[in-house]
Design an enzyme around this catalytic site. Structure first.
Site, PDB file in Angstrom:
ATOM      1  N   HIS A  52     -13.122 -36.808 -14.961  1.00  0.00           N
ATOM      2  CA  HIS A  52     -13.766 -37.408 -13.793  1.00  0.00           C
ATOM      3  C   HIS A  52     -14.627 -36.333 -13.121  1.00  0.00           C
ATOM      4  O   HIS A  52     -14.397 -35.133 -13.299  1.00  0.00           O
ATOM      5  CB  HIS A  52     -12.719 -37.909 -12.804  1.00  0.00           C
ATOM      6  CG  HIS A  52     -11.987 -39.122 -13.264  1.00  0.00           C
ATOM      7  ND1 HIS A  52     -11.235 -39.896 -12.411  1.00  0.00           N
ATOM      8  CD2 HIS A  52     -11.880 -39.705 -14.483  1.00  0.00           C
ATOM      9  CE1 HIS A  52     -10.702 -40.904 -13.087  1.00  0.00           C
ATOM     10  NE2 HIS A  52     -11.067 -40.806 -14.351  1.00  0.00           N
ATOM     11  N   GLU A  54     -14.750 -35.151 -10.165  1.00  0.00           N
ATOM     12  CA  GLU A  54     -13.998 -34.193  -9.353  1.00  0.00           C
ATOM     13  C   GLU A  54     -13.308 -33.146 -10.220  1.00  0.00           C
ATOM     14  O   GLU A  54     -13.304 -31.953  -9.902  1.00  0.00           O
ATOM     15  CB  GLU A  54     -12.921 -34.900  -8.520  1.00  0.00           C
ATOM     16  CG  GLU A  54     -13.454 -35.946  -7.584  1.00  0.00           C
ATOM     17  CD  GLU A  54     -13.428 -37.359  -8.172  1.00  0.00           C
ATOM     18  OE1 GLU A  54     -13.912 -37.554  -9.315  1.00  0.00           O
ATOM     19  OE2 GLU A  54     -12.942 -38.272  -7.494  1.00  0.00           O
ATOM     20  N   CYS A  82      -9.630 -41.106  -6.972  1.00  0.00           N
ATOM     21  CA  CYS A  82      -8.461 -41.793  -7.515  1.00  0.00           C
ATOM     22  C   CYS A  82      -7.232 -40.887  -7.351  1.00  0.00           C
ATOM     23  O   CYS A  82      -7.344 -39.742  -6.905  1.00  0.00           O
ATOM     24  CB  CYS A  82      -8.680 -42.113  -8.993  1.00  0.00           C
ATOM     25  SG  CYS A  82      -8.665 -40.657 -10.075  1.00  0.00           S
ATOM     26  N   CYS A  85      -7.395 -37.438  -9.312  1.00  0.00           N
ATOM     27  CA  CYS A  85      -8.291 -36.465  -8.691  1.00  0.00           C
ATOM     28  C   CYS A  85      -7.750 -35.991  -7.347  1.00  0.00           C
ATOM     29  O   CYS A  85      -7.857 -34.810  -7.013  1.00  0.00           O
ATOM     30  CB  CYS A  85      -9.683 -37.060  -8.552  1.00  0.00           C
ATOM     31  SG  CYS A  85     -10.439 -37.401 -10.179  1.00  0.00           S
TER      32      CYS A  85
END
Length: 177
Positions: A52, A54, A82, A85
């Site tokens: 992701h 992040e 999410c 993260c």
């Protein structure tokens, strides 16, 4: 430099992800007014469910500082993080989380939970949402609208291919009808 400046860079990164058919989310990690890590979603292209935006940005920042702890850093994310993260943000000790658009399905900064306020954590970053939210939302909505249109076009192309095949078969063997 202000929050809009760094969120604008995160939006640029998100657009780069969209260009390679990744969900357009971008992130930058900032320390003392300098970007030390940046990333965009890449789980599809890298075959890595943890890639992701992040996570990519945090990994780069930690590598640049040669330290997995980022206690004075800020992270700018175009979409509410999410749970995966959010956990990484807490473990890295990021001081401040700034996000753009809400993520009603899986966001844990406010939409589905308020993870960063959990009593059992040992670090609690400051959290601010809504920075350039409209721009992030438009980017995300445009991406998914395009994907739906592409899937519809694929389905239509397959139907046309089947119809053409039926016509060819009828023409070559009229008794097949």
């Amino acid at each position: 430099m202000n929050d809009n400046y760094f969120m604008s860079r995160a939006l640029e990164l998100a657009a780069m992800g969209a260009d390679i058919n990744e969900v357009p989310v971008g992130a930058v990690v900032v320390l003392d007014g300098e970007i030390i890590g940046e990333g965009f979603n890449q789980p599809i292209t890298t075959h890595d469910p943890t890639a992701h935006a992040e996570m990519v940005a945090l990994r780069q920042a930690a590598k640049n500082l040669q330290n997995y702890r980022l206690p004075e850093a800020e992270i700018y994310i175009t979409m509410e993080p999410c749970s995966m993260c959010a956990g990484a943000i807490v473990h890295s000790r990021v001081k401040r989380v700034i996000f753009g658009a809400d993520e009603p399905k899986s966001g844990v900064a406010k939409s589905q939970a308020n993870f960063f306020k959990s009593e059992w954590l040992n670090a609690w970053p400051e959290v601010e949402g809504g920075v350039l939210a409209e721009e992030a939302k438009v980017l995300l909505q445009g991406f998914f609208k395009r994907r739906r249109a592409e899937k519809k076009a694929e389905k239509l192309a397959k139907q046309v291919e089947c119809d053409v095949e039926k016509l060819v078969n009828l023409k070559s063997d009229p008794s097949a009808s």
